[in-house]
Motif scaffolding. Structure first.
Motif, PDB file in Angstrom:
ATOM      1  N   LYS A 187       8.762  -2.606 -15.272  1.00 11.77           N
ATOM      2  CA  LYS A 187       8.934  -3.466 -16.435  1.00 11.77           C
ATOM      3  C   LYS A 187       9.884  -2.784 -17.419  1.00 11.77           C
ATOM      4  N   PRO A 188      10.960  -3.441 -17.800  1.00 10.13           N
ATOM      5  CA  PRO A 188      11.987  -2.803 -18.641  1.00 10.13           C
ATOM      6  C   PRO A 188      11.470  -2.249 -19.963  1.00 10.13           C
ATOM      7  N   ASP A 189      10.424  -2.861 -20.529  1.00 17.39           N
ATOM      8  CA  ASP A 189       9.952  -2.433 -21.849  1.00 17.39           C
ATOM      9  C   ASP A 189       8.876  -1.369 -21.784  1.00 17.39           C
ATOM     10  N   SER A 190       8.480  -0.948 -20.587  1.00 21.45           N
ATOM     11  CA  SER A 190       7.419   0.058 -20.457  1.00 21.45           C
ATOM     12  C   SER A 190       7.964   1.462 -20.706  1.00 21.45           C
ATOM     13  N   PRO A 191       7.100   2.387 -21.162  1.00 22.08           N
ATOM     14  CA  PRO A 191       7.536   3.775 -21.386  1.00 22.08           C
ATOM     15  C   PRO A 191       7.991   4.430 -20.081  1.00 22.08           C
ATOM     16  N   VAL A 192       8.930   5.373 -20.198  1.00 22.51           N
ATOM     17  CA  VAL A 192       9.492   6.068 -19.034  1.00 22.51           C
ATOM     18  C   VAL A 192       9.243   7.557 -19.187  1.00 22.51           C
ATOM     19  N   ALA A 193       8.438   8.121 -18.292  1.00 24.29           N
ATOM     20  CA  ALA A 193       8.149   9.560 -18.324  1.00 24.29           C
ATOM     21  C   ALA A 193       9.242  10.317 -17.568  1.00 24.29           C
ATOM     22  N   TRP A 194       9.551  11.526 -18.048  1.00 23.57           N
ATOM     23  CA  TRP A 194      10.533  12.379 -17.361  1.00 23.57           C
ATOM     24  C   TRP A 194      10.061  13.824 -17.387  1.00 23.57           C
ATOM     25  N   LEU A 195      10.563  14.606 -16.434  1.00 23.36           N
ATOM     26  CA  LEU A 195      10.148  16.009 -16.318  1.00 23.36           C
ATOM     27  C   LEU A 195      11.322  16.850 -15.851  1.00 23.36           C
ATOM     28  N   HIS A 196      11.619  17.908 -16.595  1.00 18.00           N
ATOM     29  CA  HIS A 196      12.604  18.915 -16.195  1.00 18.00           C
ATOM     30  C   HIS A 196      11.810  20.106 -15.683  1.00 18.00           C
ATOM     31  N   TRP A 197      11.941  20.400 -14.387  1.00 20.38           N
ATOM     32  CA  TRP A 197      11.024  21.322 -13.709  1.00 20.38           C
ATOM     33  C   TRP A 197      11.774  22.491 -13.102  1.00 20.38           C
ATOM     34  N   ASP A 198      11.182  23.689 -13.219  1.00 24.73           N
ATOM     35  CA  ASP A 198      11.722  24.889 -12.588  1.00 24.73           C
ATOM     36  C   ASP A 198      10.988  25.108 -11.277  1.00 24.73           C
ATOM     37  N   ASN A 199      11.704  24.882 -10.158  1.00 19.99           N
ATOM     38  CA  ASN A 199      11.057  25.029  -8.848  1.00 19.99           C
ATOM     39  C   ASN A 199      10.672  26.473  -8.550  1.00 19.99           C
ATOM     40  N   ASP A 200      11.541  27.419  -8.901  1.00 19.42           N
ATOM     41  CA  ASP A 200      11.263  28.820  -8.577  1.00 19.42           C
ATOM     42  C   ASP A 200      10.029  29.332  -9.308  1.00 19.42           C
ATOM     43  N   GLY A 201       9.948  29.001 -10.588  1.00 22.74           N
ATOM     44  CA  GLY A 201       8.812  29.493 -11.370  1.00 22.74           C
ATOM     45  C   GLY A 201       7.638  28.534 -11.402  1.00 22.74           C
ATOM     46  N   ALA A 202       7.781  27.358 -10.757  1.00 23.80           N
ATOM     47  CA  ALA A 202       6.729  26.340 -10.757  1.00 23.80           C
ATOM     48  C   ALA A 202       6.220  26.101 -12.182  1.00 23.80           C
ATOM     49  N   ARG A 203       7.152  25.815 -13.082  1.00 24.52           N
ATOM     50  CA  ARG A 203       6.779  25.638 -14.485  1.00 24.52           C
ATOM     51  C   ARG A 203       7.603  24.512 -15.096  1.00 24.52           C
TER      52      ARG A 203
END
Length: 396
Positions: free
Chosen positions: A12-28
């Motif tokens: 749905k275009p008006d719904s909130p959009v979650a995002w995540l910038h993730w460090d694979n090496d440090g799993a953080r």
């Protein structure tokens, strides 16, 4: 650092959009947040620069299949829709089919979703300006036998049977899929969920602050994308280059023709110059029989300089003027060779004429010009005669 950007795109275009910038090496977590709606995705463009970006959509909107085709490549791809037709509840014209490389007699993953959803996702991502590596259903980024549970939905990849399903319906689907055997499953619980599924989960279950963190911890994406075929997300710079393709090809062709023309012209001029040099050598040898030719042009220039010097100080040029006057209008007289000596003054001319009578008339004309002319031996030469005359003394 190996980074990753995950975006959880709602349908749905008006719904909130979650995002995540993730460090694979440090799993953080490097950074994460929630946008008000899909129109704000452009704000992630700087973050996504140079980072693999995967966009996830709810798995319940996409059906997954594994097919085996007798032919690979384009032939297998063209036959794919007909093999799936019996498994679909909708018309083939209303769905988008995405698959990876099809190899003969090997199982291939296939994803199917409605064309309206595919068009919506393409439009949203195109307007965002993000460079997206793949658009996938949420379950298509999970390792084997991983389950991600939230308050509302579950994404699972259990025994090669992936599914996106509501949390309330998951226990029934799980019983049908695993026949009660779920000891080898890796559970991820996201957010505030502490329901029935968490109560029966094993001790190794992992609790995450967000749904995207759970996907990041169990991240292993399938090697395909829903952004394919008619729904391929094209790079705008690539589009611009594509529009310039034919003008560039035309320009390159014109330049190629121009350089080929120059090469041909240069080669032609080189041949003409060589021919002129050869002609000059031939003329020099004819003019000075027996002379050794090293540089015909330079030698001819030296000879001309010598002739000019002789003409200015001796009798040569006055004699030539008188010979020219006596010869003018006589087409049946031709001079083939001239030798001039200063000491004593002597000019020898090799002559071709139509007959002996013509020679006599010409000699009379020369004498009339005041020249001391002596006739040498003449003989037949083809249809005419040829011989030598000598001019001696001082010009009158």
């Amino acid at each position: 650092m190996t980074a990753l950007l995950l975006i959880d795109l709602p349908l749905k275009p008006d719904s909130p959009v979650a995002w995540l910038h993730w460090d694979n090496d440090g799993a953080r977590v490097i950074a994460e947040g929630v946008l008000a709606n899909a129109s704000e995705l452009a704000s992630l463009a700087d973050m996504a620069e140079g980072v693999p970006c995967y966009v996830l959509i709810p798995g319940e909107a996409v059906s997954a299949h594994r097919v085996v085709l007798p032919k690979g490549g384009r032939v297998g791809l063209s036959a794919l829709p007909f093999q799936l037709e019996d498994k679909l509840c909708s018309d083939l014209d209303s769905v988008h089919i995405a698959t990876g490389v099809i190899k003969a007699n090997e199982a291939a993953d296939v994803l199917i979703l409605g064309r309206d959803i595919a068009a919506y996702c393409l439009d949203v991502l195109r307007q965002s300006g993000l460079r997206v590596k793949a658009l996938l259903p949420d379950y298509a980024v999970l390792t084997e036998n991983a389950v991600v549970v939230t308050e509302q939905q579950v994404a699972a990849n259990i025994h090669a049977k992936p599914a996106g399903i509501t949390t309330a319906n998951f226990p029934v689907w799980q019983q049908l899929t695993t026949a009660g055997d779920h000891q080898d499953l890796q559970w991820y619980f996201a957010g505030e969920y502490r329901g029935e599924l968490s109560e029966q989960a094993p001790a190794n279950a992992i609790y995450c602050d967000s749904r995207l963190q759970a996907f990041a911890r169990s991240f292993k994406p399938w090697s395909l994308s829903l952004l394919s075929g008619a729904y391929l997300l094209k790079d705008e710079s690539g589009d611009a280059l594509g529009r310039l393709r034919w003008p560039l090809i035309l320009l390159a062709s014109l330049l190629l023709v121009h350089w080929i023309g120059l090469a041909v012209q240069t080669r032609t001029m080189s041949r003409e110059a060589n021919a002129l040099d050869d002609g000059m050598v031939e003329i020099y040898q004819q003019t000075f029989p027996g002379a050794r030719v090293v540089n015909a042009r330079s030698q001819m220039r030296s000879q001309l300089s010598a002739l000019e010097s002789a003409g200015s100080n001796g009798a040569m040029m006055p004699w030539l003027d008188k010979v020219a006057a006596a010869t003018r209008g006589r087409s049946n007289i031709s001079l083939t060779q001239l030798n001039y000596e200063n000491d004593p003054l002597l000019m020898k001319l090799l002559v071709k004429a139509g007959s002996y009578e013509v020679v006599d008339q010409w000699l009379a004309a020369l004498k009339a010009q005041g020249l001391d002319v002596e006739r040498g031996a003449f003989g037949q030469d083809g249809n005419g005669v040829a011989g030598q005359i000598s001019i001696r003394g001082t010009a009158q």
